[in-house]
Design a protein around this motif. Sequence first.
Motif, short mmCIF file in Angstrom:
data_model
loop_
_atom_site.label_atom_id
_atom_site.label_comp_id
_atom_site.label_asym_id
_atom_site.label_seq_id
_atom_site.Cartn_x
_atom_site.Cartn_y
_atom_site.Cartn_z
N TRP A 1 17.75 -140.56 69.33
CA TRP A 1 19.05 -140.41 70.00
C TRP A 1 18.94 -139.46 71.20
CZ3 TRP A 1 21.91 -139.46 64.72
CH2 TRP A 1 21.95 -140.67 64.02
N ARG B 1 19.87 -140.44 75.03
CA ARG B 1 20.80 -139.64 75.83
C ARG B 1 20.16 -139.24 77.15
NH1 ARG B 1 26.36 -138.01 75.39
NH2 ARG B 1 26.63 -136.28 76.84
N SER C 1 24.64 -151.39 73.17
CA SER C 1 25.12 -150.68 71.99
C SER C 1 25.46 -151.76 70.96
CB SER C 1 26.30 -149.77 72.32
OG SER C 1 27.40 -150.51 72.82
N SER D 1 34.29 -146.32 71.55
CA SER D 1 33.25 -145.84 70.65
C SER D 1 33.62 -144.48 70.09
CB SER D 1 31.92 -145.73 71.41
OG SER D 1 30.93 -145.12 70.60
N THR D 2 33.36 -144.32 68.81
CA THR D 2 33.61 -143.02 68.16
C THR D 2 32.41 -142.10 68.29
OG1 THR D 2 32.85 -143.91 66.05
CG2 THR D 2 35.22 -144.07 66.51
N GLN D 3 31.32 -142.60 68.87
CA GLN D 3 30.10 -141.82 69.00
C GLN D 3 30.11 -141.10 70.35
OE1 GLN D 3 28.22 -141.57 66.32
NE2 GLN D 3 29.54 -143.08 65.33
N GLU E 1 24.74 -135.33 69.97
CA GLU E 1 24.30 -135.31 68.57
C GLU E 1 24.78 -136.54 67.79
OE1 GLU E 1 22.16 -133.01 67.71
OE2 GLU E 1 22.38 -132.21 69.74
N SER E 2 25.53 -137.40 68.42
CA SER E 2 26.05 -138.58 67.73
C SER E 2 25.04 -139.73 67.79
CB SER E 2 27.38 -139.01 68.35
OG SER E 2 27.24 -139.26 69.72
N MET E 3 25.35 -140.83 67.11
CA MET E 3 24.44 -141.97 67.09
C MET E 3 24.16 -142.46 68.50
SD MET E 3 25.67 -144.30 63.83
CE MET E 3 24.42 -145.52 64.27
N ARG E 4 22.89 -142.81 68.73
CA ARG E 4 22.42 -143.25 70.05
C ARG E 4 22.75 -142.24 71.14
NH1 ARG E 4 20.82 -148.88 69.90
NH2 ARG E 4 20.64 -148.78 72.17
N GLY F 1 25.46 -140.87 71.86
CA GLY F 1 26.73 -141.08 72.56
C GLY F 1 26.56 -141.73 73.92
N HIS G 1 29.49 -143.91 75.61
CA HIS G 1 30.56 -143.05 76.11
C HIS G 1 30.13 -142.33 77.38
CE1 HIS G 1 33.03 -139.34 76.28
NE2 HIS G 1 33.99 -140.15 75.88
#
Length: 297
Positions: free
Chosen positions: A84, A88, A109, A126-128, A132-135, A137, A140
């Motif tokens: 991840w 990023r 995604s 997206s909630t990511q 530190e989020s999946m993929r 973030g 976003h």
Amino acid sequence: MRVFVTGASGWIGSAVTAELLAEGHEVVGLARSDASAAAIAEAGASTVRGGLDELDVLRTSADKSDAVIHLGFNHDFGDMAGAWRTERAAVQTFVDTLEGSERPLLLASGVAGLTPGRVATERDASTQVGPESMRGGAEHLALSYADRGVRSVGLRFAPTVHGQGDHGFVAVLAGIARTTGVSGYVGDGANRWPAVHRLDAARLVRLALERAPAGSVVHAVGEEGVAARDIAEAIGQGLGVATAAIEEAQAAEHFGWIGRFFALDTPASSTITRELLGWAPTRPGLLDDLAAGYYTS
């Protein structure tokens, strides 16, 4: 356009490369290995050597291109946090390079887990969010540059992108059924998995490159949701093994890491995408490909 494509030799990326070349675009594919470079060259595209963690290579390649399609990902299940972080950093490099140019950045995604239990649409954010989020973030992050001179587009793929030669989730499920002698589904098997044929997905990516506005999200979803029980039954029939329900408490033991994914109810719509881009999937569905024996022969 001259298009820089990461993941150009992969399952989806190779189909996207062929689609772009067939429609008159020039493709430059990122290749980490000799095998990837050879596959990209054989398809008729140019190559640049490097990996997703080589940010100078990404920066230079993006700067020399009219568009970037980012399909590559380091699938390191032993260090997902590291994967991840790599994602990023790669996307940050792309948006920094393209900022103010109005050039397209399309990035992959998924729809899996976006809105569990109800049909996800392109309007669902997206909630990511955050590194530190999946993929990392990444979706976003990229979309946040839509008003900063980047024509960023989120490409959300169904969890199953199927076709002859697929080695993804359904192939893993078939392998488990072959090993255990049971083609299982979790609970009552009514949970739904979206699916899309690989060639339909490739056409969608090309249309999004040519037509999608900045800040948009498109869903590469040909089938809103195929019931897990129907998938399991098709695998069982193809392999000649029994189909059976697996209790949720035993799912991890029976399926391993894929169990929690196969238990998700994660339907997704592509109605907005179809209206926006004039995209209409025409290739066989997932159960058709299973019936053809692509996963069981």
